[in-house]
Write a protein that holds these residues in place. Sequence first.
Motif, PDB file in Angstrom:
ATOM      1  N   ALA A 129      33.243  74.547  97.214  1.00  0.00           N
ATOM      2  CA  ALA A 129      32.196  75.791  96.746  1.00  0.00           C
ATOM      3  C   ALA A 129      32.086  75.649  95.671  1.00  0.00           C
ATOM      4  CB  ALA A 129      33.152  77.131  97.053  1.00  0.00           C
ATOM      5  N   GLN A 174      26.098  74.388  98.647  1.00  0.00           N
ATOM      6  CA  GLN A 174      25.484  74.929  99.728  1.00  0.00           C
ATOM      7  C   GLN A 174      23.957  74.278  99.878  1.00  0.00           C
ATOM      8  OE1 GLN A 174      26.516  76.944 102.483  1.00  0.00           O
ATOM      9  NE2 GLN A 174      24.956  76.000 103.363  1.00  0.00           N
ATOM     10  N   ARG A 175      23.280  74.209  99.001  1.00  0.00           N
ATOM     11  CA  ARG A 175      22.064  73.540  98.868  1.00  0.00           C
ATOM     12  C   ARG A 175      22.199  71.863  99.259  1.00  0.00           C
ATOM     13  NH1 ARG A 175      17.553  71.846  94.692  1.00  0.00           N
ATOM     14  NH2 ARG A 175      15.711  71.330  96.240  1.00  0.00           N
ATOM     15  N   ASP A 178      22.915  71.841 102.761  1.00  0.00           N
ATOM     16  CA  ASP A 178      21.590  71.772 103.528  1.00  0.00           C
ATOM     17  C   ASP A 178      20.664  70.935 103.243  1.00  0.00           C
ATOM     18  OD1 ASP A 178      22.453  74.621 104.085  1.00  0.00           O
ATOM     19  OD2 ASP A 178      21.220  75.457 102.292  1.00  0.00           O
TER      20      ASP A 178
END
Length: 264
Positions: A129, A174-175, A178
């Motif tokens: 994270a 997270q990006r 993605d």
Amino acid sequence: MTSSPDDLITLDDGVLTLPLATADNGTALDHELILAGAAELGRVARGDVDAGAILLSSTGKNFCAGGNVAEFAAAPDRAAYLRGLANDLHAMIGLLYETGLPVVAAVNGWAAGAGMSMVLHADIAIGGAKTKLRPAYPGIGLSPDGGMSWTLPRAVGPARARHIIMTDQIIDAQRALDLGLLAEIVDDDAVTDTARATAVQLAAGPRGSMAAIRRLVHDAAGRTLTDHVIAEAKSISQLSATPEGIEGVDAFVGKRAPDFGSVR
């Protein structure tokens, strides 16, 4: 006490672990580890070391915080020093591909500069994270090395790659997921164990298949579809006649788990 590269580079369960950085210099890219890693990869490529997967890692809190800028500044001839360092890093990267082995990266903390470049060479990059990626080069007035300007456009497209590098974007976990730069996000304290478990799984699998998958995906960008499906047909045909290919098909027909290690 500082550990030597020979102590940090390990081979267990078929996984060759290559740390890129330690806590000694704030997890900056370690030149000695790059040289030692390249030497070990050369032995793998020659068949002198029996490995089934490669794990890129760090022994510090970050995967790799980029080059050691203090050493850049202290070099009597900065241009010559940076050229030599880049050449050594690129030699290691070339050997990563020459081995044909799947590459897993345990991307804990920051992966900046050359650290981000190395993430982009992993087949499977596991982050946490708190993982962050950053090109970092414009901040010190330099341009990418480690293949970033080649791999990133292939991952995200040329326009987005230029935007990310030129504006020195900080890409959170997270990006990065993605965008396809990370394959998986796990708890921060599980990054290393998850990446190692993944590498062990790959090393225990059909090594010819893994090498072919890596090669086909890597080569796809430079081929037409017509040429690429010809390469796929050749590869699957050749693998079907190898001991691993025979074992895999026979195990499927026999409704049992394949034992690829028994036929190597």
